[in-house]
Motif scaffolding. Structure first.
Motif, PDB file in Angstrom:
ATOM      1  N   ASP A   1      34.149  25.559  44.675  1.00 24.69           N
ATOM      2  CA  ASP A   1      35.585  25.714  44.491  1.00 24.69           C
ATOM      3  C   ASP A   1      35.964  27.073  45.067  1.00 24.69           C
ATOM      4  N   VAL A   2      36.940  27.082  45.976  1.00 31.44           N
ATOM      5  CA  VAL A   2      37.310  28.290  46.700  1.00 31.44           C
ATOM      6  C   VAL A   2      38.789  28.590  46.475  1.00 31.44           C
ATOM      7  N   LEU A   3      39.081  29.781  45.969  1.00 30.13           N
ATOM      8  CA  LEU A   3      40.458  30.247  45.815  1.00 30.13           C
ATOM      9  C   LEU A   3      40.874  30.934  47.108  1.00 30.13           C
ATOM     10  N   VAL A   4      41.986  30.492  47.695  1.00 25.23           N
ATOM     11  CA  VAL A   4      42.528  31.113  48.903  1.00 25.23           C
ATOM     12  C   VAL A   4      43.851  31.767  48.523  1.00 25.23           C
ATOM     13  N   THR A   5      43.899  33.092  48.659  1.00 27.36           N
ATOM     14  CA  THR A   5      45.070  33.864  48.253  1.00 27.36           C
ATOM     15  C   THR A   5      45.644  34.621  49.438  1.00 27.36           C
ATOM     16  N   PRO A   6      46.932  34.440  49.764  1.00 33.09           N
ATOM     17  CA  PRO A   6      47.537  35.255  50.826  1.00 33.09           C
ATOM     18  C   PRO A   6      47.736  36.687  50.347  1.00 33.09           C
TER      19      PRO A   6
END
Length: 387
Positions: free
Chosen positions: A96-101
């Protein structure tokens, strides 16, 4: 994120717009654990890795999309039975990968910068980010300091921020990266919320007592594993920096007196490993009597089984309870058939690693279960749960 701290801090200062993809949970056999990060800027330049290559291209695209949209998200990658070369992990795990700008005006930017600054100075801080919860809070962050104070906000009010900072602070004090869950009771938030807490802490310590040839090899192995290594002996003729070039410090002092001073100064924690190599009761017994009362992660002593039995008798007579004596690993090390100092150091270092991960230390061939001991998927990850 902390594995790319130096380069990432330069991006924050630039200021460069980028997105940060971080592994927040794994299941099965996955190459990297929670906290592993890939950062991608608005030109497509990439730093770091989330999977060692399996899903990097897909995560790279998601980062570019997050920069453009300004929206964070959690994405799952797993093994594809139909096509092992499709986007997924061919090793059989799930990420599970969190992608945050992280754009110029995003509130996470100063929080991220504060933790990176502290980490690069060698200080201690934790970054706590929302990885499951209300959509408007996803990716929001707190920077938590060793005294429990914090900056940033999670978007759910001060009560939630204080509770989250408390959970992150507990992980920071243990020097751990992991997850913490906050529930709905007490008005903390409208629905359950999960944090990923990444701890920037000084290296774990390896304390080697006894300035002998085995200690020199063990200091070299410990430094290779990333420990801050101290060799301590009361005999100045043996405890010299020249004999232990791989140790970070060499101390001439009575071992139990040195250990007591380090404990009183708060420089020991659950990651600390102690190895007693002196074979001399006047050094070993007062040292072990103290060490086994401290909340350190590993206590081992060199010696024969007969020596170990005699030590146990004397430590019982000194009043140590059964549960404290059960923590003593002696003879220390795994059964590798070691004979040389280097092989013995490998045996001891292997046991320290096994104890740290709760592993048995046996061969992987024929073993069952996942190869990598990692926290489970979100909602089942190891950490602190509150109602």
């Amino acid at each position: 994120m902390l594995d790319i701290a130096s380069e990432l801090r330069a991006w924050c200062v630039a200021p460069r717009e980028f997105a940060l993809a971080t592994v927040v949970a794994v299941s099965g056999s996955a190459p990297r654990g929670p906290g592993a990060s890939l950062a991608v800027d608005d030109r497509g330049t990439a730093l770091g890795s989330v999977s060692g290559g399996c899903v990097e291209s897909a995560v790279h695209e998601l980062c570019l999309e997050a920069i453009a949209s300004g929206r964070p998200g959690v994405h799952r990658f797993g093994y594809s039975d139909d096509d092992a070369f499709a986007i997924g992990l061919t090793c059989g795990g799930v990420l599970d990968v969190l992608v945050t700008p992280v754009r110029r005006t995003d509130p996470v930017r100063p929080v991220l910068g504060a933790v990176l600054d502290t980490a690069l100075r060698g200080g201690r801080a934790a970054l706590a980010r929302v990885v499951t919860g209300p959509p408007g809070q996803l990716g929001r962050a707190l920077a938590v300091r060793p005294d429990g104070t914090y900056e940033g906000c999670l978007g759910g009010g001060p009560v939630l921020d204080r509770a989250a900072a408390g959970r992150a602070h507990a992980l920071l004090l243990a020097g751990r990266t992991g997850t913490a869950e906050l529930g709905t009771a007490g008005g903390l938030c409208g629905e359950p919320l999960t944090l990923l807490v990444e701890s920037a802490a000084e290296p774990a310590r390896l304390l080697v007592f006894g300035a002998i040839d085995f200690a020199a090899a063990l200091a070299r192995a410990g430094a290779f594993l990333g420990y801050r290594v101290t060799v301590c002996d009361a005999r100045p003729v043996f405890a010299t920096p020249e004999r232990f070039p791989d140790a970070h410090e060499v101390v001439v002092d009575w071992p139990h007196r040195y250990l007591a001073a380090e404990a009183a100064a708060g420089r020991l924690d659950t990651r600390t490993a102690l190895c007693v190599l002196t074979h001399d009761a006047k050094f070993d017994l007062p040292l072990l009597e103290l060490a086994l009362r401290l909340p350190v992660g590993y206590v081992g002593a060199m010696g024969s089984r007969r020596t170990h039995a005699q030590r146990l008798d004397r430590l019982r007579a000194a009043g140590l309870p059964r549960e404290a004596l059960a923590r003593l690993r002696s003879p220390l090390g795994l059964d590798l058939g070691a004979t040389t100092a280097e092989e013995t150091a490998l045996s001891i270092a292997s046991e320290i690693v096994a104890v740290r991960h709760g592993a048995a230390g046996g061969p992987l061939t024929g073993a069952r279960g996942p190869l990598h001991r990692r926290p489970a998927l979100l909602g089942v990850a190891s950490g602190t749960k509150v109602p």
